[in-house]
Write a protein that holds these residues in place. Structure first.
Motif, PDB file in Angstrom:
ATOM      1  N   GLN A  36     -16.497   6.053 -32.332  1.00  0.00           N
ATOM      2  CA  GLN A  36     -15.960   4.646 -32.336  1.00  0.00           C
ATOM      3  C   GLN A  36     -16.363   3.981 -33.744  1.00  0.00           C
ATOM      4  OE1 GLN A  36     -18.215   2.707 -28.887  1.00  0.00           O
ATOM      5  NE2 GLN A  36     -16.591   3.202 -27.677  1.00  0.00           N
ATOM      6  N   GLN A  37     -16.429   4.975 -34.879  1.00  0.00           N
ATOM      7  CA  GLN A  37     -16.367   4.370 -36.037  1.00  0.00           C
ATOM      8  C   GLN A  37     -15.028   4.212 -36.707  1.00  0.00           C
ATOM      9  OE1 GLN A  37     -18.484   8.126 -37.100  1.00  0.00           O
ATOM     10  NE2 GLN A  37     -20.259   7.128 -36.824  1.00  0.00           N
ATOM     11  N   GLN A  38     -14.863   3.586 -37.717  1.00  0.00           N
ATOM     12  CA  GLN A  38     -13.781   3.194 -38.475  1.00  0.00           C
ATOM     13  C   GLN A  38     -13.698   4.100 -39.662  1.00  0.00           C
ATOM     14  OE1 GLN A  38     -14.509  -0.508 -38.356  1.00  0.00           O
ATOM     15  NE2 GLN A  38     -14.198  -0.232 -35.782  1.00  0.00           N
ATOM     16  N   LEU A  39     -12.563   5.132 -40.027  1.00  0.00           N
ATOM     17  CA  LEU A  39     -12.589   5.727 -41.247  1.00  0.00           C
ATOM     18  C   LEU A  39     -11.497   5.101 -42.165  1.00  0.00           C
ATOM     19  CD1 LEU A  39     -13.236   8.196 -42.887  1.00  0.00           C
ATOM     20  CD2 LEU A  39     -11.780   9.540 -41.341  1.00  0.00           C
ATOM     21  N   HIS A  40     -11.814   4.780 -43.458  1.00  0.00           N
ATOM     22  CA  HIS A  40     -10.817   4.255 -44.145  1.00  0.00           C
ATOM     23  C   HIS A  40     -10.770   4.946 -45.417  1.00  0.00           C
ATOM     24  CE1 HIS A  40     -10.576   0.516 -41.775  1.00  0.00           C
ATOM     25  NE2 HIS A  40     -12.089   0.602 -41.848  1.00  0.00           N
ATOM     26  N   LEU A  41      -9.612   5.324 -46.106  1.00  0.00           N
ATOM     27  CA  LEU A  41      -9.318   5.919 -47.384  1.00  0.00           C
ATOM     28  C   LEU A  41      -8.484   5.122 -48.300  1.00  0.00           C
ATOM     29  CD1 LEU A  41      -9.489   8.840 -48.504  1.00  0.00           C
ATOM     30  CD2 LEU A  41      -7.732   9.363 -47.166  1.00  0.00           C
ATOM     31  N   ASP A  42      -8.979   5.226 -49.424  1.00  0.00           N
ATOM     32  CA  ASP A  42      -8.159   4.195 -50.391  1.00  0.00           C
ATOM     33  C   ASP A  42      -8.063   5.174 -51.668  1.00  0.00           C
ATOM     34  OD1 ASP A  42      -7.131   2.395 -52.103  1.00  0.00           O
ATOM     35  OD2 ASP A  42      -8.858   1.103 -52.252  1.00  0.00           O
ATOM     36  N   ILE A  43      -7.069   5.828 -51.906  1.00  0.00           N
ATOM     37  CA  ILE A  43      -6.937   6.902 -53.072  1.00  0.00           C
ATOM     38  C   ILE A  43      -6.065   6.194 -54.234  1.00  0.00           C
ATOM     39  CG2 ILE A  43      -6.578   9.165 -53.942  1.00  0.00           C
ATOM     40  CD1 ILE A  43      -7.011   9.997 -51.025  1.00  0.00           C
ATOM     41  N   SER A  44      -6.379   6.158 -55.477  1.00  0.00           N
ATOM     42  CA  SER A  44      -5.789   5.718 -56.682  1.00  0.00           C
ATOM     43  C   SER A  44      -4.632   6.622 -56.674  1.00  0.00           C
ATOM     44  CB  SER A  44      -6.505   5.373 -57.578  1.00  0.00           C
ATOM     45  OG  SER A  44      -5.477   5.133 -58.766  1.00  0.00           O
ATOM     46  N   THR A  45      -3.398   6.279 -56.932  1.00  0.00           N
ATOM     47  CA  THR A  45      -2.394   7.155 -57.317  1.00  0.00           C
ATOM     48  C   THR A  45      -2.107   7.487 -58.918  1.00  0.00           C
ATOM     49  OG1 THR A  45      -0.634   5.383 -57.307  1.00  0.00           O
ATOM     50  CG2 THR A  45      -0.782   6.658 -55.144  1.00  0.00           C
ATOM     51  N   GLU A  46      -3.192   6.757 -59.594  1.00  0.00           N
ATOM     52  CA  GLU A  46      -3.203   6.899 -60.990  1.00  0.00           C
ATOM     53  C   GLU A  46      -4.127   8.069 -61.362  1.00  0.00           C
ATOM     54  OE1 GLU A  46      -1.880   4.486 -63.020  1.00  0.00           O
ATOM     55  OE2 GLU A  46      -1.011   3.782 -60.980  1.00  0.00           O
ATOM     56  N   ILE A  47      -4.658   8.748 -60.631  1.00  0.00           N
ATOM     57  CA  ILE A  47      -5.519   9.917 -60.901  1.00  0.00           C
ATOM     58  C   ILE A  47      -4.506  10.924 -61.338  1.00  0.00           C
ATOM     59  CG2 ILE A  47      -7.143  11.386 -60.178  1.00  0.00           C
ATOM     60  CD1 ILE A  47      -8.381   9.316 -58.092  1.00  0.00           C
ATOM     61  N   PRO A  48      -4.752  11.398 -62.568  1.00  0.00           N
ATOM     62  CA  PRO A  48      -3.863  12.473 -62.861  1.00  0.00           C
ATOM     63  C   PRO A  48      -4.249  13.889 -62.402  1.00  0.00           C
ATOM     64  CG  PRO A  48      -5.177  11.985 -64.818  1.00  0.00           C
ATOM     65  CD  PRO A  48      -5.531  11.084 -63.616  1.00  0.00           C
ATOM     66  N   PRO A  49      -3.364  15.056 -62.176  1.00  0.00           N
ATOM     67  CA  PRO A  49      -3.924  16.050 -61.706  1.00  0.00           C
ATOM     68  C   PRO A  49      -5.034  16.809 -62.977  1.00  0.00           C
ATOM     69  CG  PRO A  49      -1.296  16.022 -62.033  1.00  0.00           C
ATOM     70  CD  PRO A  49      -2.046  14.916 -62.726  1.00  0.00           C
ATOM     71  N   PHE A  50      -5.996  17.492 -62.482  1.00  0.00           N
ATOM     72  CA  PHE A  50      -6.985  17.865 -63.143  1.00  0.00           C
ATOM     73  C   PHE A  50      -7.653  19.168 -62.568  1.00  0.00           C
ATOM     74  CE2 PHE A  50      -9.004  15.237 -60.024  1.00  0.00           C
ATOM     75  CZ  PHE A  50     -10.431  15.706 -59.721  1.00  0.00           C
ATOM     76  N   SER A  51      -8.467  19.951 -63.463  1.00  0.00           N
ATOM     77  CA  SER A  51      -9.123  21.079 -62.998  1.00  0.00           C
ATOM     78  C   SER A  51     -10.487  21.097 -62.285  1.00  0.00           C
ATOM     79  CB  SER A  51      -8.903  22.341 -64.171  1.00  0.00           C
ATOM     80  OG  SER A  51      -7.661  22.468 -64.684  1.00  0.00           O
ATOM     81  N   THR A  52     -10.532  21.713 -61.367  1.00  0.00           N
ATOM     82  CA  THR A  52     -12.015  21.528 -60.728  1.00  0.00           C
ATOM     83  C   THR A  52     -12.110  22.912 -59.776  1.00  0.00           C
ATOM     84  OG1 THR A  52     -13.758  20.279 -59.858  1.00  0.00           O
ATOM     85  CG2 THR A  52     -11.392  20.250 -58.862  1.00  0.00           C
ATOM     86  N   ASP A  53     -13.487  23.062 -59.411  1.00  0.00           N
ATOM     87  CA  ASP A  53     -13.724  24.056 -58.457  1.00  0.00           C
ATOM     88  C   ASP A  53     -13.652  23.364 -57.135  1.00  0.00           C
ATOM     89  OD1 ASP A  53     -15.178  25.569 -56.878  1.00  0.00           O
ATOM     90  OD2 ASP A  53     -16.337  26.562 -58.068  1.00  0.00           O
TER      91      ASP A  53
END
Length: 163
Positions: A34-51
């Protein structure tokens, strides 16, 4: 391709597309509790390299912590924004607070955030120090803030852009 430390795969990702299914995999758990899960991801983030192995583990460990300590009726919010040359990722938990005098201990071995969930036995007190180690391995920064009945983990990862 392996990164210079051999920790995992360094690949280029479209962060919003990559992150969403990881967060969504927690939806059933949060619904059951009974928890609410919210997601807010900016579409401005460019592709980047990471592990991606370390980054996924960081997010999964923090969301597990969030699910364990958020009371029923409260929310877990994941936000991702572009902030100068970094990706800023925040995981915020409402309904719980870390006392101010304990904030400096959060990333110490065996520190445990107050829990409200019945599945708290899974917490060893080592998850947060592991998260901090992996964030640093990705050349990122992490800190925790807590006030107004809320805990927020704030991470900043440098953009390693692909040209």
């Amino acid at each position: 391709m392996f990164d210079h430390k051999g920790n995992g795969r360094t690949i280029t990702i479209d962060f919003p597309t990559w992150l969403s299914p990881i967060i969504e995999s927690f939806r059933d758990v949060t619904n059951c509790q009974q928890q609410q899960l919210h997601l807010d991801i900016s579409t401005e983030i460019p592709p980047f390299s990471t592990d991606i192995t370390d980054l996924e583990k960081i997010i999964t460990l923090l969301l597990n912590q969030a699910c364990q300590c958020a009371p029923a009726g409260e929310s877990i919010t994941v936000t991702a924004d572009l902030n100068a040359a970094t990706v800023e990722l925040k995981i915020s938990i409402s309904g719980v607070e870390i006392p101010h005098h304990e904030l400096s201990q959060v990333f110490q071995p065996f520190y445990r955030i107050p829990k409200h969930s019945s599945w708290q036995a899974q917490n060893t007190g080592l998850e947060l120090i592991l998260v901090e180690t992996m964030v640093q391995r990705l050349h990122g920064l992490i800190h925790v803030a807590s006030a107004n009945n809320r805990i927020t983990f704030i991470m900043q990862f440098p953009l390693r852009l692909v040209f």
